[in-house]
Design a protein around this motif. Sequence first.
Motif, mmCIF file in Angstrom:
data_model
loop_
_atom_site.group_PDB
_atom_site.id
_atom_site.type_symbol
_atom_site.label_atom_id
_atom_site.label_comp_id
_atom_site.label_asym_id
_atom_site.label_seq_id
_atom_site.Cartn_x
_atom_site.Cartn_y
_atom_site.Cartn_z
ATOM 1 N N GLN A 176 0.829 -1.210 0.000
ATOM 2 C CA GLN A 176 0.000 0.000 0.000
ATOM 3 C C GLN A 176 0.859 1.253 0.000
ATOM 4 O O GLN A 176 0.545 2.227 -0.683
ATOM 5 N N LEU A 177 1.939 1.245 0.748
ATOM 6 C CA LEU A 177 2.839 2.396 0.794
ATOM 7 C C LEU A 177 3.467 2.647 -0.573
ATOM 8 O O LEU A 177 3.547 3.790 -1.023
ATOM 9 N N VAL A 178 3.890 1.605 -1.238
ATOM 10 C CA VAL A 178 4.474 1.750 -2.577
ATOM 11 C C VAL A 178 3.445 2.363 -3.530
ATOM 12 O O VAL A 178 3.783 3.244 -4.332
ATOM 13 N N LYS A 179 2.201 1.938 -3.455
ATOM 14 C CA LYS A 179 1.149 2.498 -4.310
ATOM 15 C C LYS A 179 0.968 3.991 -4.055
ATOM 16 O O LYS A 179 0.858 4.780 -4.998
ATOM 17 N N VAL A 180 0.935 4.384 -2.787
ATOM 18 C CA VAL A 180 0.786 5.815 -2.448
ATOM 19 C C VAL A 180 1.983 6.613 -2.942
ATOM 20 O O VAL A 180 1.819 7.674 -3.542
ATOM 21 N N LEU A 181 3.192 6.108 -2.737
ATOM 22 C CA LEU A 181 4.390 6.822 -3.167
ATOM 23 C C LEU A 181 4.459 6.909 -4.688
ATOM 24 O O LEU A 181 4.896 7.936 -5.234
ATOM 25 N N THR A 182 4.025 5.868 -5.373
ATOM 26 C CA THR A 182 4.005 5.881 -6.831
ATOM 27 C C THR A 182 3.033 6.938 -7.344
ATOM 28 O O THR A 182 3.344 7.675 -8.291
ATOM 29 N N LYS A 183 1.866 7.056 -6.713
ATOM 30 C CA LYS A 183 0.883 8.082 -7.097
ATOM 31 C C LYS A 183 1.449 9.466 -6.847
ATOM 32 O O LYS A 183 1.267 10.373 -7.664
ATOM 33 N N GLN A 184 2.141 9.647 -5.718
ATOM 34 C CA GLN A 184 2.723 10.951 -5.412
ATOM 35 C C GLN A 184 3.799 11.311 -6.440
ATOM 36 O O GLN A 184 3.876 12.451 -6.877
ATOM 37 N N ASP A 185 4.640 10.347 -6.814
ATOM 38 C CA ASP A 185 5.672 10.603 -7.820
ATOM 39 C C ASP A 185 5.059 10.964 -9.163
ATOM 40 O O ASP A 185 5.564 11.845 -9.857
ATOM 41 N N ALA A 186 3.980 10.289 -9.527
ATOM 42 C CA ALA A 186 3.314 10.570 -10.804
ATOM 43 C C ALA A 186 2.664 11.947 -10.808
ATOM 44 O O ALA A 186 2.587 12.591 -11.846
ATOM 45 N N ALA A 187 2.224 12.412 -9.637
ATOM 46 C CA ALA A 187 1.561 13.711 -9.540
ATOM 47 C C ALA A 187 2.550 14.873 -9.567
ATOM 48 O O ALA A 187 2.175 15.999 -9.840
ATOM 49 N N THR A 188 3.819 14.614 -9.280
ATOM 50 C CA THR A 188 4.819 15.709 -9.249
ATOM 51 C C THR A 188 5.623 15.790 -10.498
ATOM 52 O O THR A 188 5.611 15.135 -11.422
#
Length: 188
Positions: A176-188
Motif C-alpha cells: 500500500q505504501l508503494v502504491k501511495v508513493l508511486t501516485k505521489q511521484d506521478a503527480a509531481t
Amino acid sequence: MAVTDTLEAQMARRGLEMLGACHKLSDQHELLLVSALLRDFTAAEADQLGSTMLKIRARPGQLLIAEGESSDWMMLLLTGTVDVGKRRIGADPESQDPHDVTRLAVLKEGAVIGEMSMLDGEPRYASCWALSEVEAAVLSRGAVTQLINLQPAVGAKLLVKLTQLLAQRLRNTSSQLVKVLTKQDAAT
C-alpha cells in the motif's frame, strides 16, 4: 497497567462480559478452517490453546482495543464483526467525532487483533470496536509463556503462525505504501 492488574479486570473495566475459559475451541469447525491462526492446528492443539484463553462477549459499538493503551493480550474473533480504526494525525485523543477516525479494516470471525502489542508490549496502534455482537478468545503474553513451557509444540506452532500473520500484514502495508508513493511521484 499495574502489575497486579488481571486480564479479567482489564476486560471488566471495558464492560466486556466474561464467559470463562475457551474450552473445546475445536467444536467450532468452521473457525478452524477460516482462521489463518488456527488453520494448521489439530483439534487437540486448538483445544490446548483455547484452554489458555479467556472467552468474552461484546455488544455492538463496544470498544475492544483502545489506540495508545498499553496491554499484553490479543483477541481471536470467534463470532461477529469488528471495525479497526486509527485517529487522524492531529485529532484530539478524547474526541468522539467519527470523522476523526480513519477506518483501516473490518474483520470477521477467525481474525486476530492486538497481536503486535501482545508480543512487544508497545502501545496499541489502532482501536477496535464491535460492529455486531462479538465473541472473542483473549490470549495474554503470560498464557503464551505458560503454553510454551507446558506444551512446547503448540506454543511453537502459535508463535510461527503469529509471525506469519505479522509478515503478511507487513507485506500488505508495504504494498500500500508503494502504491501511495508511486501516485505521489506521478503527480509531481
